[in-house]
Design a protein around this motif. Structure first.
Motif: not given
Lengths: 266, 228
Positions: B147-152, B165-172
């Motif tokens: 339920g937490a989100e981390v984006s970098a 949910t983890v998301q790295a390299g958000i700018n592609g």
């Protein structure tokens, strides 16, 4: 500064906030502490029913906030326990009738007069929850051993932490030992693994809860009830006692004894 | 219009810069100026800056002779014109000033400080409903709960369990990596690649997820057989 303000909350609805509030309050009051319960669920009040005080309501929390009634007038004395009071919620209004600063003001007024103020928070994370949280000294999170309730408890713990309210304590309600054993229910360790906060009590599933709620008699006053024993233990821990957790495997009902006779060592 | 002639002493000798204009006029003017200097220029070594002017060997030779009469040595002819340059070479004149001896560059001092890029540190468990969003890297000491989100924008490092949910390299940025002691996210994205966690078998181990051939792969971290 006098009373300890305890907020009982959960995020998810139906996990047993109101039952927990009523029972802990009754257990504390039975130990001769002076306790005031506040129903924070304006518009969906329940605590009066569970405590069996529905027919005595004249004034409620919103009357006090709006100045139509004095605090004393809205405090309903319990019919069994002379040290237990309820400030009921208004049923015909909604959460916006009260603000967090109103709650802080009311609790500050009560602090000098009692030992515990227990606020029953509504489900959700909106205004009602924030009202209930604002004056809190100690937050009790009620959850059930199921994934959705634990997820919401996690969310609430995050919000409590971000409000700098200090570490909340956890109550795991409605545990069925046999289901846990079969692997069909989250165990206490599974829940603590995710939430990683102090566990103040575990409450076994108990049919008597429904009976007590319908009759307006908290099970904490029933010496024979297992859930009642669990709530009494939580009250004693809140009062500073150091008690071991209840052994959920202990079955002392007639059927259980019969079962042991039939399947020895089973 | 008179041709401008500038005379300047330099380390190598006398630098004479002849401005634009007809050589028929400039030549005599130059000689006239030097003659005016009289004794002062006697014995000097002359560096002649002619700019783009084209002069043949005959004209240069004549000038050299005239200068010789004044006891001035025509030593170097600087010119942007190929004709002039060749003429000067034919006469045995220098066509460029000697380069100053190359100074051996000093070794740059060894700087022990490593550069890095920007990151934020979150030193607690990220609970359900909380989110972290940072254009650089994100480091979490604690768990990332469901339920937490981390984006970098860069990488994500979690010293703990990842369940959210983890998301790295958000700018592609497909070069980004996500690593955790126990990597079992609800969903994991790196650049434009998305993955969910497979069912776990056995004990959790530290893993590093990256994109290989457009697919997210998680590699167990083994101290002795690390690949670059």
């Amino acid at each position: 500064m006098g009373a300890l303000v305890i907020t009982v909350t959960s995020g998810k609805g139906g996990v047993g906030k109101t039952t927990t509030t009523a029972n802990i309050a009754a257990a504390l009051a039975a130990q001769n502490a002076k306790v005031v319960c506040i129903d924070g669920d304006i518009g969906l009040r329940n605590l009066d029913v569970v405590m069996g005080l529905e027919n005595r309501i004249v004034y409620d929390l919103v009357h006090v906030v709006e100045g139509t009634a004095k605090l004393r007038q809205a405090m309903i004395r319990d019919k069994r326990l002379p040290h237990l009071y309820l400030i009921p919620a208004a049923q015909t209004r909604d959460k916006s009738a009260v603000s967090p600063s109103d709650m802080i003001r009311i609790c500050d007024e009560l602090r000098t007069e009692c030992d515990y103020i227990i606020i029953d928070s509504p489900a959700g994370i909106e205004r009602g929850f924030r009202n209930a949280l604002a004056p809190s000294d100690k937050v009790l999170i009620v959850t059930n051993p199921e994934v959705s309730a634990v997820r919401d408890a996690d969310r609430i713990i995050g919000l409590v932490e971000s409000e700098q309210k200090g570490p909340p304590s956890l109550i795991i309600n409605r545990i069925k030992a046999d289901m846990v054993k079969r692997g069909d229910m989250l165990s206490i360790d599974d829940v603590l693994d995710v939430l990683a906060i102090d566990l103040i009590g575990i409450v076994p599933e108990d049919e008597q809860i429904v009976v007590g709620s319908n009759r307006g008699t908290p099970v904490a006053l029933d010496e024979k009830s297992r859930a009642g024993q669990a709530f009494r233990n939580i009250a004693r821990r809140l009062a500073g006692e150091n008690l071991p957790l209840m052994d959920l495997d202990k079955q002392d009902g007639f059927l259980a004894r019969l079962g042991k006779l039939i399947r020895p060592g089973g | 219009m008179a041709v401008s002639i500038a005379i300047k002493g330099i380390k190598e000798g006398l630098l004479v810069t002849v401005g634009d204009g007809d050589w028929a006029e400039a030549g005599p003017t130059l000689l006239e100026k030097l003659r005016e200097g009289g004794e002062f220029f006697r014995g000097a070594r002359l560096v002649l800056q002619l700019g783009g002017r084209a002069l043949g060997a005959a004209e240069l030779g004549k000038l050299r002779t005239s200068l010789g009469d004044l006891n001035i040595q025509l030593w170097t002819v600087l010119s942007e014109s190929a004709l002039t340059g060749n003429a000067a070479k034919a006469l045995g004149l220098e066509t460029s000033l000697p380069k100053p001896p190359a100074v051996t560059p000093e070794l740059p001092p060894i700087d022990p400080l490593e550069d890095g890029s920007e990151a934020i540190l979150v030193q607690h468990t990220v609970r359900s409903g909380r989110s972290i969003n940072f254009p650089g890297h994100v480091v979490v000491i604690g768990d990332v709960n469901a339920g937490a989100e981390v984006s970098a924008g860069g990488n994500i490092v979690v010293w703990g369990r990842v369940r959210g949910t983890v998301q790295a390299g958000i700018n592609g940025n497909a070069e980004a990596v996500i690593c955790a002691l126990d990597l079992a996210p609800m969903q994991l994205r790196i650049g434009n690649a998305i993955a969910t966690s497979p069912k776990r078998r056995g004990k959790p181990e530290p893993e590093l997820a990256r994109v290989k051939d457009g697919q997210v792969v998680a590699e167990r971290w083994k101290p002795n057989e690390r690949e670059k």
